[in-house]
Design an enzyme around this catalytic site. Structure first.
Site, PDB file in Angstrom:
ATOM      1  N   LEU A 147       0.937  -1.268   0.170  1.00 17.80           N
ATOM      2  CA  LEU A 147       0.007   0.090  -0.047  1.00 17.80           C
ATOM      3  C   LEU A 147       0.918   1.267   0.175  1.00 17.80           C
ATOM      4  O   LEU A 147       0.495   2.474  -0.505  1.00 17.80           O
ATOM      5  CB  LEU A 147      -0.817   0.004   1.150  1.00 17.80           C
ATOM      6  N   ARG A 151       7.162  -0.734   5.485  1.00 18.96           N
ATOM      7  CA  ARG A 151       6.232  -1.048   4.435  1.00 18.96           C
ATOM      8  C   ARG A 151       5.012  -1.355   4.649  1.00 18.96           C
ATOM      9  O   ARG A 151       4.955  -1.867   5.680  1.00 18.96           O
ATOM     10  CB  ARG A 151       6.845  -2.000   3.318  1.00 18.96           C
ATOM     11  N   VAL A 152       3.860  -1.000   4.063  1.00 21.60           N
ATOM     12  CA  VAL A 152       2.508  -1.292   4.578  1.00 21.60           C
ATOM     13  C   VAL A 152       1.753  -2.322   3.325  1.00 21.60           C
ATOM     14  O   VAL A 152       1.784  -1.822   2.305  1.00 21.60           O
ATOM     15  CB  VAL A 152       1.772   0.030   4.788  1.00 21.60           C
ATOM     16  N   LYS A 206       1.816  -3.233   8.818  1.00 16.19           N
ATOM     17  CA  LYS A 206       2.873  -2.635   8.759  1.00 16.19           C
ATOM     18  C   LYS A 206       4.195  -3.600   9.076  1.00 16.19           C
ATOM     19  O   LYS A 206       3.954  -3.839  10.313  1.00 16.19           O
ATOM     20  CB  LYS A 206       2.795  -1.336   9.623  1.00 16.19           C
ATOM     21  N   ASP A 261       3.904  12.179  15.783  1.00 11.79           N
ATOM     22  CA  ASP A 261       4.061  12.531  14.222  1.00 11.79           C
ATOM     23  C   ASP A 261       2.737  12.755  13.420  1.00 11.79           C
ATOM     24  O   ASP A 261       2.484  12.240  12.650  1.00 11.79           O
ATOM     25  CB  ASP A 261       4.800  11.161  13.781  1.00 11.79           C
TER      26      ASP A 261
END
Ligand SMILES: *[C@@H]1O[C@H](CO)[C@@H](O)[C@H](O)[C@H]1NC(C)=O
Ligand SMILES: *[C@@H]1O[C@H](CO)[C@@H](O)[C@H](O)[C@H]1NC(C)=O
Ligand SMILES: *[C@@H]1O[C@H](CO)[C@@H](O)[C@H](O)[C@H]1NC(C)=O
Ligand SMILES: *[C@@H]1O[C@H](CO)[C@@H](O)[C@H](O)[C@H]1NC(C)=O
Ligand SMILES: *[C@@H]1O[C@H](CO)[C@@H](O)[C@H](O)[C@H]1NC(C)=O
Ligand SMILES: *[C@@H]1O[C@H](CO)[C@@H](O)[C@H](O)[C@H]1NC(C)=O
Length: 662
Positions: free
Chosen positions: A350, A357-358, A373, A469
């Site tokens: 994704l 990385r997802v 994730k 974040d």
């Protein structure tokens, strides 16, 4: 070499010299070497050229002090060859900061280049621009989707920008067998790289190998490059560039040899200064099979079974410790996640974010769609606290938060399982012009959604959760286009993993409150600061920091303040809306961001107050010139560029007075 010695002799004795046309040099270690260094680059007492020193978000360059003559008059560039030995020491075993590059460049002034993924070579505005005039060979340890990076362990040939002309995973082709051998840029071992340019064919070739292996015959990469357009003058600078991102790492060059029109002198790899230290790696977990040799057939049968079982075992191997039993229900099996994501195949990817990385997945048991994730993480220190936080965060339920369903651990890897959000992240809608434009009312709705999720995290849940974040790319959109804040608490993972003395700032440049630069402590107020920047981003459809053609940082907040002063604050709103919004509302929203992103933490409102402003239950305090008298820009600029800058409380002057990135 002799030319160089003569030259050094003359300079050391203060005799006037006419620059000889240098066309070769060799440094078997850099002790006493005369290089032109900037930023974090230094030559250590041991004779190592250290390009970055472990401090995050900085850059360093080292060039041969004089230009090297690449062409005579208008003729095309001559052949050259270079060899160098490098080493990377990262705080973690398998993630690092971007990397380093060998560079040939018309200029040795990279002051406007950015650190982090730009590797000290370019910035967002000039990346890839032909006027950059550089050729670089990058050794890159981070995947940056924006540059089409292929892996977190690759070598690339770059011209004028960070998007490689060709790239390949680090490794070499064995002479004789021709077999490809993988190498790791991050395994704390020095390795050698050769770069050759053949003027006849215009071919640039890059070869690498472990120190003990002589230069392989077959290069790792080669491509034709029009060096005439890169090197416009007769001469150019040669050297190295490197930068760090949010992970502390040090990039070293141990030796370097260069020659025009021929093979660079081989480095004396036996006698190079050594890399400072290596952390012992955890022992390999390969099965040790001790079998009595009874019957060859039996051995073979057993061996095959062992291989099959071992392969299965390794494929799904997890890391589980005793303390985790209490978190049992939140733990996913790797096998399930593996099947859910079709083996983490690229089609399921994704996105690639700062932390990993997802992948999209469908859980086999329930058929639920999830986002998985993968965060690479080596350090076990603090893992227990982090997992217990993950689990307690997993208990948080709020309609504007992306639900964290659970986790799984493997060696070097942490997998976090979230609810899947069909419409992806908000930043795509803001910046990808092929996506539909979000209307003003949708934007306002998303801003309120995010505010209410922060209200829940800061005030209404049983514990205070700092997000740390907040930014458009961490806001996801559900099927009804409601905004949901994701990834909360993830930043803490890296905090737990480091020693408590060196609090390092985690977050994203442009969203970090100025006080983080000197206290290093995240607070509700620093989350509010980031929220203010986020709101500005959504209203204006622009990233918080951009760069103009001169490489100067342009801060969105500066533009908004400018408009506010001139009484035209609504002009700062995203032009893609074509004026289709309520001016009153827009100026209210923008004033709210200025208040939230105020440089002084005490001036920022709390989230409950912000909710009242947004719901129209309390009037927004009027902004006065006094509010903005602390030069916001100066503070943010310092912070964007140098985290350890101590904060001046009264700053006058404008952008041109502010020191640029160094
Ligand atoms: C790295 O270099 C920068 C700039 O020269 C300096 O401010 C910083 O303190 C250095 N960090 C370390 C760990 O030496
Ligand atoms: C290093 O080289 C530069 C450029 O040639 C020269 O100006 C400088 O004096 C040299 N420094 C030393 C210490 O030799
Ligand atoms: C490339 O840089 C030059 C000079 O800095 C500038 O005039 C030009 O607009 C830039 N080109 C692009 C495509 O950004
Ligand atoms: C080499 O590395 C690549 C990318 O990391 C991987 O796909 C490949 O399987 C590795 N090959 C070997 C022989 O280890
Ligand atoms: C690192 O990788 C190189 C090349 O693949 C290899 O020769 C070396 O033994 C490795 N070092 C360690 C410490 O694993
Ligand atoms: C190489 O670049 C030079 C200078 O920009 C240009 O004049 C020349 O046509 C280019 N050559 C090729 C083959 O593209």
């Amino acid at each position: 070499m002799s030319v160089l010695l003569l030259f050094l002799f003359l300079t050391l004795h203060g005799l006037p010299v006419v620059f000889p046309a240098v066309d070769q040099f060799t440094f078997d270690g850099f002790a006493g070497a005369n290089l032109s260094l900037d930023g974090t680059a230094v030559v250590t007492p041991d004779g190592l050229l250290m390009l970055t020193n472990g401090t995050t978000l900085l850059k360093g360059h080292a060039f041969y002090p004089t230009r090297v003559r690449f062409r005579d008059g208008a003729s095309s560039p001559r052949s050259f060859s270079t060899a160098f030995v490098f080493g990377i020491l990262s705080e973690y075993a398998d993630i690092s900061s971007p990397g380093l590059a060998f560079v040939i460049s018309g200029s040795n002034d990279f002051s406007t280049a950015l650190q982090s993924q730009y590797m000290g070579l370019a910035n967002a505005a000039n990346n890839g621009n032909v006027s950059n005039h550089f050729l670089a060979v990058e050794l890159d340890t981070v995947v940056n989707a924006e540059f089409g990076d292929i892996s977190n362990n690759h070598v690339g040939i770059d011209v004028d920008g960070l998007t490689s002309v060709v790239a390949g995973n680090a490794g070499y082709y064995e002479d004789g067998t021709g077999a490809f051998r993988n190498m790791s840029l991050l395994n704390r071992t020095a390795a050698q790289v050769w770069v050759d340019f053949d003027a006849r064919t215009s071919l640039v070739s890059v070869t690498m190998a472990p120190l003990e292996v002589p230069k392989p015959k077959k290069p790792l990469l080669s491509t034709t490059v029009n060096l005439s357009s890169v090197i416009q003058d007769e001469s150019a600078y040669v050297g190295f560039s490197s930068s760090t991102g949010v992970v502390s790492s040090r990039h070293y060059v141990l030796g370097w040899s260069f020659k025009m029109d021929g093979e660079a002198r081989a480095l004396n790899t036996q006698n190079l200064p050594a890399l400072p230290f290596t952390i012992p790696k955890s022992p390999s977990k390969t099965l040790k099979i001790l079998l009595p040799i009874a019957s060859a057939a039996l051995v073979l049968a057993v061996a095959i079974t062992v291989v099959v079982i071992d392969r299965r075992r390794r494929r799904y191997a997890e890391l589980k410790e005793d303390w985790e039993t209490e978190f049992g229900p939140h733990r996913f099996s790797y096998k399930d996640l593996f099947h859910a994501t079709d083996g983490f195949c690229d089609e399921r990817l994704l996105g690639i974010g700062g932390f990993g990385r997802v992948y999209k997945g469908v859980l086999p048991a329930s058929g639920a769609e999830v986002a998985v994730k993968k965060v690479s993480h080596e350090s076990r220190q603090g893992m227990r606290e982090f997992i217990s936080e993950v689990v307690s965060i997993g208990k948080i339920r709020h309609r504007n938060l992306v639900r964290l369903l659970g986790y799984c651990r493997r060696r070097r890897e942490l997998l976090l399982v979230y609810d899947h959000m069909p419409n992806g992240s908000l930043d795509k809608f803001l910046y990808d012009h092929s996506m539909p434009v979000l209307s003003w009312s949708q934007r306002l709705g998303i801003i309120k959604d995010v505010a209410s999720s922060i209200l829940y995290l800061h005030e209404d849940w049983e514990q205070v959760v700092l997000h740390r974040d907040i930014k458009a790319s961490n806001v996801l959109l559900d099927a009804d286009m409601n905004g949901r804040l994701g990834d909360f608490g993830l930043a803490r993972l890296y905090d737990h993993g480091t020693d408590p003395q060196s609090t390092h700032v985690v977050g994203t440049m442009g969203y970090l409150a100025p006080e983080l630069g000197h206290t290093g402590k995240a607070s509700k107020a620093s989350d509010i600061f980031a929220f203010g920047v986020f709101v500005m981003e959504v209203a204006c459809g622009q990233r918080p920091i951009t760069q103009d053609e001169h490489g100067d940082h342009l801060l969105l907040v500066d533009r908004v303040v400018e408009h506010w002063r001139e009484g035209t604050i609504a002009d700062a709103v995203d032009p893609r809306l074509r004026g289709d919004f309520a001016v009153e509302e827009a100026s209210f929203v923008l004033k709210l961001c200025l208040l939230c992103s105020h440089p002084l933490p005490d001036v920022r409102p709390g989230i409950r107050q912000i909710m009242q402003f947004l719901d129209g239950n309390a009037p927004l305090p009027e902004l006065s010139e006094a509010h903005l008298s602390v030069n916001m820009l100066a503070l943010m600029q310092n912070q964007a560029v140098n985290y350890s800058y101590s904060l001046p409380l009264t700053v006058a002057g404008n952008l041109s007075d502010i020191p640029g990135p160094r």
